[in-house]
Design a protein around this motif. Structure first.
Motif, PDB file in Angstrom:
ATOM      1  N   PRO A 161       9.694   2.478   0.041  1.00 21.58           N
ATOM      2  CA  PRO A 161       8.773   1.105   0.550  1.00 21.58           C
ATOM      3  C   PRO A 161       8.913  -0.034  -0.861  1.00 21.58           C
ATOM      4  N   LEU A 162       9.349   0.559  -2.064  1.00 19.12           N
ATOM      5  CA  LEU A 162       9.234  -0.113  -3.188  1.00 19.12           C
ATOM      6  C   LEU A 162      10.944  -0.859  -3.146  1.00 19.12           C
ATOM      7  N   PHE A 163      11.603  -0.615  -2.147  1.00 22.05           N
ATOM      8  CA  PHE A 163      12.798  -1.183  -2.024  1.00 22.05           C
ATOM      9  C   PHE A 163      12.561  -2.801  -1.374  1.00 22.05           C
ATOM     10  N   GLN A 164      13.095  -3.574  -2.414  1.00 23.34           N
ATOM     11  CA  GLN A 164      12.855  -5.039  -2.249  1.00 23.34           C
ATOM     12  C   GLN A 164      11.573  -5.598  -1.844  1.00 23.34           C
ATOM     13  N   ILE A 165      10.860  -4.854  -2.914  1.00 27.85           N
ATOM     14  CA  ILE A 165       9.223  -5.015  -2.922  1.00 27.85           C
ATOM     15  C   ILE A 165       9.094  -6.506  -3.414  1.00 27.85           C
ATOM     16  N   GLU A 166       9.949  -7.268  -3.952  1.00 25.75           N
ATOM     17  CA  GLU A 166       9.814  -8.837  -4.525  1.00 25.75           C
ATOM     18  C   GLU A 166       9.513  -9.710  -3.132  1.00 25.75           C
ATOM     19  N   ILE A 207       4.343   5.693  -5.477  1.00 23.95           N
ATOM     20  CA  ILE A 207       4.210   5.664  -7.118  1.00 23.95           C
ATOM     21  C   ILE A 207       3.140   6.580  -7.454  1.00 23.95           C
ATOM     22  N   ASP A 208       2.219   6.844  -7.036  1.00 22.99           N
ATOM     23  CA  ASP A 208       1.138   7.799  -7.171  1.00 22.99           C
ATOM     24  C   ASP A 208       1.938   9.436  -6.908  1.00 22.99           C
ATOM     25  N   ASN A 209       2.499   9.198  -5.836  1.00 24.73           N
ATOM     26  CA  ASN A 209       3.091  10.530  -5.368  1.00 24.73           C
ATOM     27  C   ASN A 209       4.188  10.855  -6.566  1.00 24.73           C
ATOM     28  N   LEU A 210       4.890  10.023  -6.857  1.00 26.84           N
ATOM     29  CA  LEU A 210       6.019  10.329  -7.828  1.00 26.84           C
ATOM     30  C   LEU A 210       5.392  10.871  -9.090  1.00 26.84           C
ATOM     31  N   TYR A 211       4.308  10.237  -9.466  1.00 25.56           N
ATOM     32  CA  TYR A 211       3.677  10.726 -10.985  1.00 25.56           C
ATOM     33  C   TYR A 211       3.247  11.992 -10.758  1.00 25.56           C
ATOM     34  N   ALA A 212       2.443  12.323  -9.626  1.00 22.74           N
ATOM     35  CA  ALA A 212       1.697  13.548  -9.545  1.00 22.74           C
ATOM     36  C   ALA A 212       2.623  14.623  -9.306  1.00 22.74           C
ATOM     37  N   ASN A 213       3.754  14.440  -8.722  1.00 19.80           N
ATOM     38  CA  ASN A 213       4.661  15.293  -8.478  1.00 19.80           C
ATOM     39  C   ASN A 213       6.044  15.286  -9.403  1.00 19.80           C
ATOM     40  N   ALA A 251       0.250  -1.558 -10.969  1.00 22.74           N
ATOM     41  CA  ALA A 251       0.022  -1.439  -9.741  1.00 22.74           C
ATOM     42  C   ALA A 251      -1.484  -1.714  -9.423  1.00 22.74           C
ATOM     43  N   LYS A 252      -2.258  -0.987 -10.263  1.00 24.92           N
ATOM     44  CA  LYS A 252      -3.853  -1.014  -9.952  1.00 24.92           C
ATOM     45  C   LYS A 252      -4.294  -2.461 -10.265  1.00 24.92           C
ATOM     46  N   SER A 253      -3.757  -3.345 -11.064  1.00 25.86           N
ATOM     47  CA  SER A 253      -4.051  -4.703 -11.329  1.00 25.86           C
ATOM     48  C   SER A 253      -3.581  -5.565 -10.279  1.00 25.86           C
ATOM     49  N   LYS A 273       0.658  -1.174  -0.067  1.00 25.51           N
ATOM     50  CA  LYS A 273       0.043   0.086  -0.043  1.00 25.51           C
ATOM     51  C   LYS A 273       0.895   1.255   0.019  1.00 25.51           C
ATOM     52  N   ASP A 274       1.998   1.143   0.823  1.00 23.34           N
ATOM     53  CA  ASP A 274       2.930   2.373   0.812  1.00 23.34           C
ATOM     54  C   ASP A 274       3.596   2.632  -0.698  1.00 23.34           C
TER      55      ASP A 274
END
Length: 215
Positions: free
Chosen positions: A135-140, A102-108, A208-210, A96-97
């Motif tokens: 939070p995307l670090f090591q998301i795997e 991702i949303d914040n990165l694209y918006a800004n 991400a939405k999928s 979720k984070d």
């Protein structure tokens, strides 16, 4: 005509083909395991039945994935222990984070991208140039925990999470390339790679939405 070695090389060129080949090998190996002794027959009945005789697609794939993981991680217990320590709740919160990031990165995008490719990569979790990590670090690692949820379609989630990681790599590659653009001659301006990175982040947002829809 192709030799056996050439055929194997062709198969291994695609990740999904590698996964299919590995699943076949693991399944064959599982079927060849010796029968349990009488002393352990009672305690292993449910496990054996779930692994070898299940008709449910999720249970079967989970069984082959578990065996494959044990083979691939043999000799690397510390790494496996660290991954197993991630709880389902923590993995879901990390996801979720990650979506929010991702949303914040694209918006800004304009504000962040003006700081260069590394600023983008920091948000993507592929470069840590600060006191905190994305939070995307090591998301795997979170994906490995989330895919084992009984409420998640294992096949669909595996495909979507794989597509997500691929999109993440592409976005990072473009942002990284922006750091080395320019110079003498007729170089490609860094902005060209920044713009390409934005396109990949938009795709990352889509995938991400999928993934979220499966959780």
């Amino acid at each position: 005509r192709y030799s056996l070695v050439q055929l194997i090389q062709i198969i291994m060129m695609t990740p999904r083909s590698m996964l299919l080949l590995l699943s076949l090998v693991v399944t064959t190996a599982a079927w060849s395991l010796p029968a349990p002794s009488k002393a352990t027959a009672t305690t292993t009945t449910s496990t054996s039945t779930a692994l070898f005789f299940c008709s449910d697609r999720r249970s079967f794939l989970w069984g082959t994935t578990a065996v494959a993981t044990s083979i691939l991680t043999r000799g690397s217990a510390p790494a496996w222990a660290a991954a197993a320590a991630v709880t389902p709740a923590a993995a879901l919160q990390q996801w979720k984070d990650s979506v929010a990031t991702i949303d914040n990165l694209y918006a800004n995008w304009d504000t962040i991208s003006k700081q260069g490719g590394d600023a983008i990569r920091k948000e993507l979790g592929t470069a840590n140039f600060g006191t905190t990590a994305s939070p995307l670090f090591q998301i795997e690692k979170a994906f490995k925990v989330l895919r084992d949820s009984p409420d998640v379609d294992l096949v669909e989630f595996t495909e979507q999470s794989e597509e997500f990681v691929n999109a993440l790599v592409r976005a990072d590659t473009m942002a990284y390339s922006a750091n080395f653009a320019g110079g003498s001659g007729k170089p490609t301006p860094p902005q060209v790679y920044i713009d390409k990175a934005k396109i990949e982040v938009a795709d990352l947002q889509r995938v991400a939405k999928s993934v979220s829809a499966l959780l």
